[in-house]
Design a protein around this motif. Structure first.
Motif, PDB file in Angstrom:
ATOM      1  N   VAL A  76      38.164  -9.830  -3.595  1.00 34.84           N
ATOM      2  CA  VAL A  76      38.776  -8.528  -3.121  1.00 34.84           C
ATOM      3  C   VAL A  76      37.721  -7.923  -2.078  1.00 34.84           C
ATOM      4  N   VAL A  77      38.456  -7.887  -0.959  1.00 39.28           N
ATOM      5  CA  VAL A  77      37.776  -7.466   0.333  1.00 39.28           C
ATOM      6  C   VAL A  77      38.150  -6.064   0.567  1.00 39.28           C
ATOM      7  N   LEU A  78      37.143  -5.156   0.721  1.00 36.94           N
ATOM      8  CA  LEU A  78      37.323  -3.761   1.608  1.00 36.94           C
ATOM      9  C   LEU A  78      36.835  -3.868   2.803  1.00 36.94           C
ATOM     10  N   GLY A  79      37.700  -4.099   3.617  1.00 36.16           N
ATOM     11  CA  GLY A  79      37.455  -4.060   5.112  1.00 36.16           C
ATOM     12  C   GLY A  79      38.043  -3.243   6.166  1.00 36.16           C
ATOM     13  N   LEU A  92      47.290  -1.218   1.538  1.00 36.01           N
ATOM     14  CA  LEU A  92      46.621  -0.076   2.368  1.00 36.01           C
ATOM     15  C   LEU A  92      46.596   1.192   1.093  1.00 36.01           C
ATOM     16  N   TYR A  93      45.566   1.804   1.580  1.00 33.20           N
ATOM     17  CA  TYR A  93      45.215   3.048   0.637  1.00 33.20           C
ATOM     18  C   TYR A  93      44.952   4.314   1.650  1.00 33.20           C
ATOM     19  N   GLU A 118      43.086   7.203  -3.424  1.00 31.49           N
ATOM     20  CA  GLU A 118      43.731   6.178  -3.814  1.00 31.49           C
ATOM     21  C   GLU A 118      43.042   4.713  -3.780  1.00 31.49           C
ATOM     22  N   LEU A 119      41.935   4.608  -3.191  1.00 33.75           N
ATOM     23  CA  LEU A 119      41.228   3.396  -3.499  1.00 33.75           C
ATOM     24  C   LEU A 119      40.772   3.228  -5.034  1.00 33.75           C
ATOM     25  N   LYS A 120      40.436   4.227  -5.609  1.00 28.95           N
ATOM     26  CA  LYS A 120      40.034   4.109  -7.185  1.00 28.95           C
ATOM     27  C   LYS A 120      41.295   3.549  -8.029  1.00 28.95           C
ATOM     28  N   ASN A 121      42.558   3.687  -7.560  1.00 27.56           N
ATOM     29  CA  ASN A 121      43.616   3.032  -8.247  1.00 27.56           C
ATOM     30  C   ASN A 121      43.669   1.394  -8.260  1.00 27.56           C
ATOM     31  N   TRP A 122      42.702   0.855  -7.540  1.00 26.77           N
ATOM     32  CA  TRP A 122      42.379  -0.642  -7.417  1.00 26.77           C
ATOM     33  C   TRP A 122      41.197  -0.995  -8.145  1.00 26.77           C
ATOM     34  N   ALA A 150      32.769   4.057  -0.972  1.00 24.08           N
ATOM     35  CA  ALA A 150      33.485   2.791  -1.480  1.00 24.08           C
ATOM     36  C   ALA A 150      32.310   1.582  -2.037  1.00 24.08           C
ATOM     37  N   GLY A 151      31.157   1.738  -1.403  1.00 22.04           N
ATOM     38  CA  GLY A 151      30.271   0.533  -1.920  1.00 22.04           C
ATOM     39  C   GLY A 151      29.790   0.893  -3.378  1.00 22.04           C
ATOM     40  N   ARG A 152      29.475   2.184  -3.414  1.00 21.64           N
ATOM     41  CA  ARG A 152      28.934   2.595  -4.772  1.00 21.64           C
ATOM     42  C   ARG A 152      30.184   2.230  -5.885  1.00 21.64           C
ATOM     43  N   MET A 153      31.372   2.612  -5.680  1.00 14.90           N
ATOM     44  CA  MET A 153      32.417   2.556  -6.446  1.00 14.90           C
ATOM     45  C   MET A 153      32.615   0.908  -6.745  1.00 14.90           C
ATOM     46  N   ALA A 154      32.514   0.112  -5.561  1.00 22.24           N
ATOM     47  CA  ALA A 154      32.339  -1.441  -5.957  1.00 22.24           C
ATOM     48  C   ALA A 154      31.289  -1.972  -6.635  1.00 22.24           C
TER      49      ALA A 154
END
Length: 365
Positions: free
Chosen positions: A4-7, A62-63, A68-72, A94-98
């Motif tokens: 999974v990539v968050l870019g 797309l989020y 919305e990112l938390k939905n993933w 986002a990094g902390r969540m990942a």
């Protein structure tokens, strides 16, 4: 492997160098049998210039925001590896969540490492903070050399590795088109690159009105005085890059100031232009000789005179450089090579993460 990539962006190449980098790397990664999900924050400036809405090598979602990112999170948790990129909006959160969600290794892919470190020195934590760097199991850096030691010793990265840009050689090949320019430059405007572009392209154009030049890319200020023999193109999409480079006798490479200071920071245009048979004239920085051999595979220039001397070479010398550069790129700098490197890094980072977790469990027991 499921990655999974968050870019920053995969869908739009407008005004950024991230999209083409991700496209080349992830297409080759997928060719190796891996599954990729790319999560992109939906921004209006990319939505207005979207040139890859439905990639055929990965899933693109797309989020709108962090909520919305938390939905993933379920996808992030089940992935074999997660990679967060530089300049991701709300990148620290986002990094902390990942890091808190993923079971597999979490990597940070820094396409802007010297810029990142300069920002951190100023306390600017736009997309990464010093606090979360040790929580990334892998720091994949566009910059190699001494910078990797800085990331590990000063910032506590457990594993910093060079993951340079690359070229998809299936997409970047010589195209049969008329030769339009003696020297061209493809890149978004940057204030710190502009003085070098002035010295290595605009001034040579003024001194050689019989030669033809081109500068392609968005966001250049309206008050730049372009010589009459410099053609301006606002944007060349990736689908047009091969034809653009093939129409150029030579391609100019100009490097951002932070990256010149750090060294070991190749631009993707070095490899893309070379793969298309357009030999490169570049500004000078430490480490460039480790990637392409000066005088044989790349020409280095400090002054307008250097550029004009290069442009005055005969076609046999030009063609020898073009052939040598393309061979080197196919041998060492294709996206296939980078995909193999990324795969190995993620496996190593996963093993190190497991070892740390087991050691922590033994200590707590």
């Amino acid at each position: 492997m499921k990655l999974v990539v968050l870019g920053l962006t995969l869908s739009s190449s407008w005004g950024n160098g991230h999209a083409t980098t991700y496209r080349a790397l992830l297409r080759s990664f997928a060719r190796r049998g891996h599954e990729v999900l790319f999560l992109e924050c939906d921004k209006p400036w990319y939505a207005a210039h979207r040139d890859l809405a439905e990639p055929d090598f990965c899933r693109l979602a797309l989020y709108r925001d962090l909520a919305e990112l938390k939905n993933w999170q379920a996808e992030i948790r089940s992935a074999d590896a997660v990679m967060v990129g530089s300049y991701v909006p709300d990148g620290v959160a986002a990094g902390r969540m990942a890091q808190s969600t993923a079971r597999g290794p979490v990597a940070f892919y820094d396409i802007d490492t010297p810029v990142t470190l300069a920002k951190l020195e100023k306390g600017d934590e736009e997309y990464i903070s010093a606090e979360i760097i040790p929580g990334y199991d892998l720091y994949g850096s566009f910059t190699g050399g001494p910078t990797l030691e800085v990331l590990m010793r000063r910032y506590g990265s457990p594993m910093a590795r060079a993951l340079y840009c690359s070229v998809d050689v299936a997409a970047y090949q010589a195209v049969e088109v008329p030769r339009r320019w003696d020297l061209s430059y493809l890149g978004t405007y940057s204030a710190d690159r502009q003085p070098v572009l002035e010295r290595l392209l605009l001034e040579p154009a003024r001194r050689a009105p019989h030669l033809r030049f081109a500068v392609a890319g968005p966001q250049y200020p309206a008050d730049i005085a372009w010589p009459e023999n410099v053609e301006r193109l606002e944007h060349v999409p990736p689908a047009g890059h091969a034809a653009f480079y093939s129409a150029s006798r030579y391609t100019l490479n100009v490097t951002r100031a932070d990256m010149v200071r750090a060294g070991y920071s190749p631009s993707v245009r070095l490899f893309e232009a070379g793969a298309c048979g357009s030999p490169v004239i570049s500004d000078r920085w430490n480490g460039i000789g480790d990637l392409l051999e000066p005088e044989k595979e790349i020409l280095l220039a400090d002054s307008p005179e250097d550029v004009l001397r290069a442009l005055g070479r005969d076609e046999a010398a030009r063609d020898q450089q073009a052939d040598a550069a393309r061979r080197r790129i196919l041998q060492a700098h294709s996206s296939e090579h980078r995909a193999v490197e990324l795969e190995a890094m993620l496996i190593e980072a996963g093993g190190m993460k497991t070892a740390r977790q087991e050691a922590g469990e033994r200590k707590s027991a």
